[in-house]
Motif scaffolding. Structure first.
Motif, PDB file in Angstrom:
ATOM      1  N   ALA A 264      12.096   6.370 -11.835  1.00  0.00           N
ATOM      2  CA  ALA A 264      10.884   5.899 -11.158  1.00  0.00           C
ATOM      3  C   ALA A 264      10.486   4.502 -11.602  1.00  0.00           C
ATOM      4  O   ALA A 264       9.958   3.717 -10.802  1.00  0.00           O
ATOM      5  CB  ALA A 264       9.738   6.879 -11.393  1.00  0.00           C
ATOM      6  N   THR A 265      10.719   4.160 -12.864  1.00  0.00           N
ATOM      7  CA  THR A 265      10.319   2.834 -13.356  1.00  0.00           C
ATOM      8  C   THR A 265      11.175   1.714 -12.775  1.00  0.00           C
ATOM      9  O   THR A 265      10.787   0.547 -12.864  1.00  0.00           O
ATOM     10  CB  THR A 265      10.392   2.760 -14.889  1.00  0.00           C
TER      11      THR A 265
ATOM     12  N   GLU B  66       0.838  -1.188   0.000  1.00  0.00           N
ATOM     13  CA  GLU B  66       0.000   0.000   0.000  1.00  0.00           C
ATOM     14  C   GLU B  66       0.879   1.246   0.000  1.00  0.00           C
ATOM     15  O   GLU B  66       1.914   1.294   0.655  1.00  0.00           O
ATOM     16  CB  GLU B  66      -0.921   0.011   1.224  1.00  0.00           C
ATOM     17  N   ASP B  67       0.479   2.235  -0.776  1.00  0.00           N
ATOM     18  CA  ASP B  67       1.273   3.451  -0.928  1.00  0.00           C
ATOM     19  C   ASP B  67       0.311   4.611  -1.133  1.00  0.00           C
ATOM     20  O   ASP B  67      -0.859   4.410  -1.476  1.00  0.00           O
ATOM     21  CB  ASP B  67       2.201   3.300  -2.156  1.00  0.00           C
ATOM     22  N   LEU B  68       0.793   5.818  -0.925  1.00  0.00           N
ATOM     23  CA  LEU B  68       0.012   6.996  -1.289  1.00  0.00           C
ATOM     24  C   LEU B  68       0.194   7.264  -2.775  1.00  0.00           C
ATOM     25  O   LEU B  68       1.210   6.909  -3.368  1.00  0.00           O
ATOM     26  CB  LEU B  68       0.458   8.214  -0.481  1.00  0.00           C
ATOM     27  N   GLY B  69      -0.812   7.872  -3.380  1.00  0.00           N
ATOM     28  CA  GLY B  69      -0.737   8.146  -4.805  1.00  0.00           C
ATOM     29  C   GLY B  69      -1.810   9.132  -5.221  1.00  0.00           C
ATOM     30  O   GLY B  69      -2.219  10.003  -4.459  1.00  0.00           O
TER      31      GLY B  69
ATOM     32  N   ASN C 296       0.994  12.813  -6.640  1.00  0.00           N
ATOM     33  CA  ASN C 296       2.267  12.406  -7.225  1.00  0.00           C
ATOM     34  C   ASN C 296       2.964  13.568  -7.925  1.00  0.00           C
ATOM     35  O   ASN C 296       4.169  13.784  -7.770  1.00  0.00           O
ATOM     36  CB  ASN C 296       2.046  11.276  -8.238  1.00  0.00           C
ATOM     37  N   GLN C 297       2.218  14.315  -8.716  1.00  0.00           N
ATOM     38  CA  GLN C 297       2.821  15.411  -9.474  1.00  0.00           C
ATOM     39  C   GLN C 297       3.253  16.549  -8.559  1.00  0.00           C
ATOM     40  O   GLN C 297       4.287  17.190  -8.789  1.00  0.00           O
ATOM     41  CB  GLN C 297       1.857  15.890 -10.554  1.00  0.00           C
TER      42      GLN C 297
ATOM     43  N   THR D   3       6.319   6.416  -3.650  1.00  0.00           N
ATOM     44  CA  THR D   3       7.621   6.015  -3.123  1.00  0.00           C
ATOM     45  C   THR D   3       8.655   5.822  -4.231  1.00  0.00           C
ATOM     46  O   THR D   3       9.857   5.783  -3.952  1.00  0.00           O
ATOM     47  CB  THR D   3       7.517   4.715  -2.310  1.00  0.00           C
ATOM     48  N   ALA D   4       8.216   5.701  -5.479  1.00  0.00           N
ATOM     49  CA  ALA D   4       9.162   5.536  -6.588  1.00  0.00           C
ATOM     50  C   ALA D   4       9.742   6.858  -7.067  1.00  0.00           C
ATOM     51  O   ALA D   4      10.711   6.874  -7.838  1.00  0.00           O
ATOM     52  CB  ALA D   4       8.469   4.837  -7.758  1.00  0.00           C
TER      53      ALA D   4
END
Length: 305
Positions: free
Chosen positions: A275-276, A34-37, A42-43, A283-284
């Motif tokens: 990021a990829t 689980e992550d924030l997004g 993100n931007q 988190t990336a």
């Protein structure tokens, strides 16, 4: 100048699988996280880590997830005065990622669909001439167009990442200064299949700057000074979710810092490639130090940053 990111914030649940499921098929995940997004969040974080003064305008629920998002913004130094807390639960996304890094995403955007950032009297007075309004496709299309129109009337610059693209949206909104789309979105908005033809059509439709990301084939871009292209960076991608948001956030920051279009696209392209190679969405995103190091390295190599 300040960058106002006007969009959504959510919690992402990621399921990692060997391959993406076929219609009607049930498969087991190899890992979950689980992550924030959310494209807005993100931007905003990417642009802030890239050195911009950033404010996020979004709606979250009056729940633990909304509190977690507010704490994240505070830790990142992103202004959150326009973060509304509503009765609707905080938005969530389900992200499915296969072993090649390809993904499928389904989002519940109830908060984003209710959000009308300039509906409150005086809210539009918080933006000023020369500042950036960065929008995506999660708000209602009519709200996005109203915000752009109001922003244009106040001398703001409109940056529009047309993702996700609404099924009903087949015309480029007016008042777009910078348009960022992937190839599928460019085709849907322009009616042209070839990337260069789609880009030229969107430029001709009124966007002053057009950037089309092509995944493994790199990125193409144009403005009134001309056009260009960059190849994709050769990295071992493990998760592409969120990389497009890193690209948009860093691109907006680069333009805000006065970089030329080619230089800003190059920086964003490098950041998205990093990021990829990482798991997760928010988190990336590369760190402040990593993004600053890319600028320094490009300057040493006499790149136009």
């Amino acid at each position: 100048m300040t960058i106002h990111v006007i969009g959504n914030a959510c919690v992402d649940a990621t399921f990692r699988v060997d391959r993406l499921p076929r219609p009607g098929e049930t498969i087991n995940a190899t890992e979950t996280a689980e992550d924030l997004g959310g494209k807005g969040l993100n931007q905003a974080v990417a642009a802030r880590r890239a050195g911009a003064d950033v404010h996020l305008w979004a709606m979250v629920g009056d729940d633990p997830a909304g509190t977690r998002i507010a704490a994240c913004l505070a830790a990142e130094g992103v202004g959150a005065a326009q973060l509304e807390r509503g009765a609707q639960p905080t938005d969530r996304s389900l992200v499915i990622v296969d072993r090649r890094g390809e993904n499928m995403i389904v989002s519940d955007v109830g908060c984003a669909r209710l959000f009308d950032p300039f509906a409150v009297s005086g809210a539009a007075d918080r933006v000023a001439r020369g500042e950036w309004l960065v929008l995506q496709g999660n708000l209602r299309p009519e709200v996005t167009e109203q915000v752009m129109s109001e922003g244009r009337s106040r001398g703001c610059r409109n940056f529009y990442n047309a993702s996700p693209l609404s099924a009903s949206q087949t015309v480029l909104p007016e008042c777009v200064d910078v348009l960022v789309v992937n190839l599928q979105e460019a085709r849907a908005l322009s009616g042209f299949d070839a990337p260069a033809d789609a880009m030229r059509a969107l430029f001709g439709a009124g966007a002053a700057t057009v950037v089309v990301t092509l995944g493994g084939d790199g990125v193409i871009f144009c403005d009134r000074q001309g056009s260009g292209s960059l190849p994709a960076h050769p990295v071992a991608a493990i998760d592409t979710s969120g990389a497009g948001d890193v690209f948009s956030g860093v691109l907006a920051a680069g333009l805000d810092r006065g970089f030329g279009l080619a230089a800003a696209v190059a920086w964003a392209n490098q950041a998205a490639a990093i990021a990829t190679t990482r798991r997760g969405t928010l988190t990336a995103c590369p760190s402040r130090d990593e993004l600053a190091a890319l600028v320094s390295e490009n300057r040493r190599q006499k790149e136009p940053i």
